[in-house]
Write an enzyme that holds these catalytic residues in place. Structure first.
Site, short mmCIF file in Angstrom:
data_model
loop_
_atom_site.label_atom_id
_atom_site.label_comp_id
_atom_site.label_asym_id
_atom_site.label_seq_id
_atom_site.Cartn_x
_atom_site.Cartn_y
_atom_site.Cartn_z
N HIS A 27 0.83 -1.21 0.00
CA HIS A 27 0.00 0.00 0.00
C HIS A 27 0.87 1.27 0.00
CE1 HIS A 27 1.14 0.75 4.14
NE2 HIS A 27 0.96 -0.54 4.36
N ARG A 78 -5.56 1.08 5.05
CA ARG A 78 -4.53 1.60 4.14
C ARG A 78 -4.38 0.72 2.90
NH1 ARG A 78 -2.21 -0.46 8.87
NH2 ARG A 78 -0.27 -1.66 8.76
N GLU A 105 -1.03 -7.04 7.50
CA GLU A 105 0.40 -6.89 7.80
C GLU A 105 0.80 -7.95 8.84
OE1 GLU A 105 3.29 -6.62 7.24
OE2 GLU A 105 3.73 -4.48 7.04
N HIS A 204 0.70 -5.52 2.28
CA HIS A 204 1.57 -4.76 3.19
C HIS A 204 3.01 -5.21 2.99
CE1 HIS A 204 -1.89 -3.30 5.58
NE2 HIS A 204 -2.44 -4.37 5.03
O1 LIG Z 1 4.88 -1.03 10.69
C1 LIG Z 1 4.71 -2.12 10.10
O2 LIG Z 1 3.81 -2.89 10.37
C2 LIG Z 1 5.69 -2.51 9.01
C3 LIG Z 1 5.40 -1.81 7.72
O3 LIG Z 1 4.11 -1.99 7.26
O4 LIG Z 1 6.94 -2.10 9.43
P1 LIG Z 1 8.35 -2.68 8.98
O5 LIG Z 1 8.74 -1.98 7.71
O6 LIG Z 1 9.24 -2.28 10.14
O7 LIG Z 1 8.21 -4.16 8.83
#
Ligand SMILES: O=C(O)[C@@H](CO)OP(=O)(O)O
Length: 274
Positions: A27, A78, A105, A204
């Site tokens: 996203h 998102r 995510e 994500h």
């Molecule tokens: O904040 C989160 O959930 C992820 C990004 O979506 O973070 P990171 O990039 O640290 O995995």
């Protein structure tokens, strides 16, 4: 012998015909990116830049002449808004958008809401990189004392899932993400692709990494170094057995894409350089 094996493998790959195409994309930038906090299952919206990124992706795909048939998203706003904006920019708003928690995510457990740079200061940048990018490292689970526990688990959207609320994750490794995502990929998304539909997955950072690991056969060690930029469609071409026929392609301005990847990597450093 090794040389022969390599040449044979390369030859096999180059003779494989592409039968299917699928788009996987993270996203647009989320509202918490500026605060540099682990967002995960907290339902933050897109930032202003995130809205622009999603629209730009739609324009890119429209100019390239693509006609989508179905878009899959997570249950998080998102990811859904990215799909809507992208379809609007493509003038294909009628295309069905299907939501599933299985594309959510990665669940960052007790780390949700914490600031990455502060974590890097207290625990070291390498530790934060391992927490963010390793394959099978599970983080401490979220519990009821966590400030976002009730907001997440009392949310009505999670009563629509194909598992009970009690069985939803409280923390996940990337391996866990792949394990909950793969049945949905095999049972719902693959049949659509086999029917000839052009599918886009608006996921994500880590649900897309899990899927790419599976599709591209990326090793447990190599996935640590795979970071995805926000709002960049990734085109994957597959043969009839769903094996990639060529390296995945991140579409768009290649310099801007590399800068966007560095920006995401930098979030885990004590001082942001970009
Ligand atoms: O904040 C989160 O959930 C992820 C990004 O979506 O973070 P990171 O990039 O640290 O995995």
């Amino acid at each position: 012998m090794m040389f022969f094996t390599f040449v044979a493998a390369a030859a096999r790959q180059s003779f494989r015909m592409s039968k299917y195409k699928v788009f996987v994309m993270r996203h647009g930038e989320g509202a918490w990116t500026k605060e540099n906090r682990f967002c995960s299952w907290v339902d933050q919206r897109l930032s202003e830049d995130g809205v622009k990124e999603a629209l730009a992706c739609g324009h890119l795909l429209k100019e390239a002449g693509y006609h989508l048939d179905v878009v899959f998203t997570s249950l998080l706003s998102r990811s859904i808004h990215t799909a809507w904006l992208l379809l609007e920019a493509m003038e294909q708003e009628w295309v069905p958008v299907v939501r599933t928690w299985r594309l959510n995510e990665r669940h960052y457990g007790a780390l949700i809401g914490l600031n990455r740079a502060e974590m890097a200061l207290n625990h070291g940048e390498e530790q934060v990189k391992q927490w963010r990018r390793s394959y099978d490292l599970t983080l401490p689970p979220i519990d009821e004392s966590h400030p976002y526990f009730l907001e997440i688990y009392n949310d009505r959207r999670y009563s629509t899932c194909d598992v009970s609320k009690e069985d939803l994750p409280k923390s996940e490794s990337l391996k866990d993400v792949l394990e909950r995502l793969q049945p949905y990929w095999d049972g719902t998304i693959v049949p659509e692709i086999k029917r000839g539909k052009l599918v886009l997955i608006s996921g994500h950072g880590n649900s897309c990494r899990a899927l790419l690991k599976h599709l591209e056969g990326i090793s447990d060690a190599d996935i640590v170094n795979v970071t995805l930029p926000t709002g960049t469609p990734i085109l994957i071409e597959l043969d009839e057995n769903f094996r990639p026929t060529k390296p995945m392609q991140l579409l768009g301005d290649q310099e801007a894409i590399q800068a966007a990847i560095r920006k995401v990597e930098d979030q885990g450093k004590v001082k942001q350089t970009t």
